[in-house]
Design a protein around this motif. Sequence first.
Motif, short mmCIF file in Angstrom:
data_model
loop_
_atom_site.label_atom_id
_atom_site.label_comp_id
_atom_site.label_asym_id
_atom_site.label_seq_id
_atom_site.Cartn_x
_atom_site.Cartn_y
_atom_site.Cartn_z
N ARG A 29 41.63 -100.71 -39.71
CA ARG A 29 42.63 -100.56 -38.65
C ARG A 29 42.80 -99.13 -38.18
O ARG A 29 43.24 -98.89 -37.05
N PHE A 30 42.50 -98.15 -39.06
CA PHE A 30 42.83 -96.77 -38.77
C PHE A 30 41.64 -95.84 -38.93
O PHE A 30 40.79 -96.04 -39.81
N LEU A 166 66.59 -99.42 -39.73
CA LEU A 166 67.44 -99.65 -38.57
C LEU A 166 66.63 -100.14 -37.37
O LEU A 166 67.05 -101.05 -36.65
N ALA A 167 65.46 -99.54 -37.17
CA ALA A 167 64.60 -99.96 -36.06
C ALA A 167 64.18 -101.41 -36.21
O ALA A 167 64.12 -102.17 -35.23
N GLN A 168 63.88 -101.82 -37.44
CA GLN A 168 63.49 -103.20 -37.67
C GLN A 168 64.66 -104.14 -37.41
O GLN A 168 64.50 -105.21 -36.80
N ALA A 169 65.84 -103.75 -37.88
CA ALA A 169 67.01 -104.61 -37.71
C ALA A 169 67.46 -104.69 -36.26
O ALA A 169 68.11 -105.67 -35.86
N LEU A 282 54.43 -98.93 -40.97
CA LEU A 282 55.06 -99.36 -39.73
C LEU A 282 54.97 -98.27 -38.67
O LEU A 282 54.75 -98.55 -37.49
N GLY A 283 55.13 -97.02 -39.10
CA GLY A 283 55.03 -95.91 -38.16
C GLY A 283 53.66 -95.80 -37.54
O GLY A 283 53.51 -95.50 -36.36
N GLU A 288 53.36 -103.53 -34.78
CA GLU A 288 52.73 -104.47 -35.70
C GLU A 288 52.99 -104.06 -37.15
O GLU A 288 53.41 -102.94 -37.44
N ARG A 289 52.70 -104.97 -38.06
CA ARG A 289 52.83 -104.71 -39.49
C ARG A 289 51.46 -104.65 -40.13
O ARG A 289 50.50 -105.23 -39.62
N VAL A 290 51.36 -103.94 -41.24
CA VAL A 290 50.11 -103.80 -41.99
C VAL A 290 50.20 -104.71 -43.22
O VAL A 290 50.98 -104.43 -44.14
N PRO A 291 49.47 -105.82 -43.25
CA PRO A 291 49.55 -106.73 -44.41
C PRO A 291 49.25 -106.00 -45.72
O PRO A 291 48.31 -105.20 -45.80
#
Length: 402
Positions: A29-30, A166-169, A282-283, A288-291
Amino acid sequence: MRRTRVAILGSTGSIGTQALDVIRVAAERFEVVALAAGGSDPRLLARQALEFDVPLVAVAKASALEDVQLALYAEAQQRGWSAGDLRLPRLLAGPDAATEVARVDCDVVLNGMTGAVGLLPTLAALEAGRTLALANKESLIVGGPLVKDLAKPGQIVPVDSEHSALAQALRGERVEDVRRLLVTASGGPFRGKTRAELADVTPEQAMAHPTWDMGPVITINSATLVNKGLEVIEAHLLFDIGFDRIDVVVHPSSVVHSMVEFVDGSTMVQASPPDMRLPIALGLAWPERVPGAVPACDWARPVSWDFFPLDDDAFPAVRLARQAGEFGRTAPAVFNAANEVCVDAFVGGHLDFLGIVDTVGEVLEEHLSDPDSALDDLSLERVLAADAAARVRAAELVERRR
């Protein structure tokens, strides 16, 4: 799928090394295109550069350039350089090197630097149009409106665990439906201590954080709760929520990273083990999320969550930070700069533990009483001048205390 190109500032520090842990397990991914570090650990920097085949490496200390070159040659020899399988990176050196890296052609700049020194790289990354994964809270706090005015919507992704929570919520929620933000604090190693009991604290004791593994400056800031005060200012700037709607609650186990309380009485909680690799992942990948970024909480085991009010008498740093944040202008820069000087003095044995926040408060009070501090024409030059003046004044007060 094209890999996300990442530049990491502060690659040999706590955030940087954990970011590379994330990238190591999600290599599909990176792609790491640049690394920047202070230069104090040339061997680690060389290992990182060659392991991830990084084309550009920067060090802040020009005097460390030769050490980095020698470390690269030694590491290359161990990895079979003689067979021609490795490329050595291009090197930059000097105080502006990290700022140059922040402008490289990439998708995400992770600013994992410590302190106000991260301000210019933050501004450079935003000017270049990069997504800024921000772990260097000081640059946002010190720069304030300068940083916010440059940032496009969604361009800054918070990496602090509290602000990531907080960003997720807040995803998909309306700001007008938020009653308040609840920023959690572990309480550090001295939770429950009275002010009198903190008089003889040593740097070694302050470094013994009960739940987090962090760098020395952030760890000591967590012990004084200065870090939590900075996070209150950061939350205000990131989410445009008034200081009167941002509270701090002590949560020793650090599993709940922050909460959002809504006007209908519901509270959104983000919970995960105290592991910075989750907010870093997450940053880097937002939205998206990283499994598999980190193991999840084990909900098959009995667990309880405890929450306590903040002891403002023993730990007045949050109140002082709130005062600086509400005043705005250059006051947050003064608060942060004075603290950086006092933390260095404490680590060096030149200032007692209680003297850190007491001195910061004195410098801040003097600044707020200066009529010039109320001027609204904020500029980078004024911010940098206030930062420098606060450092000089804090050093003078530290010397007087000695």
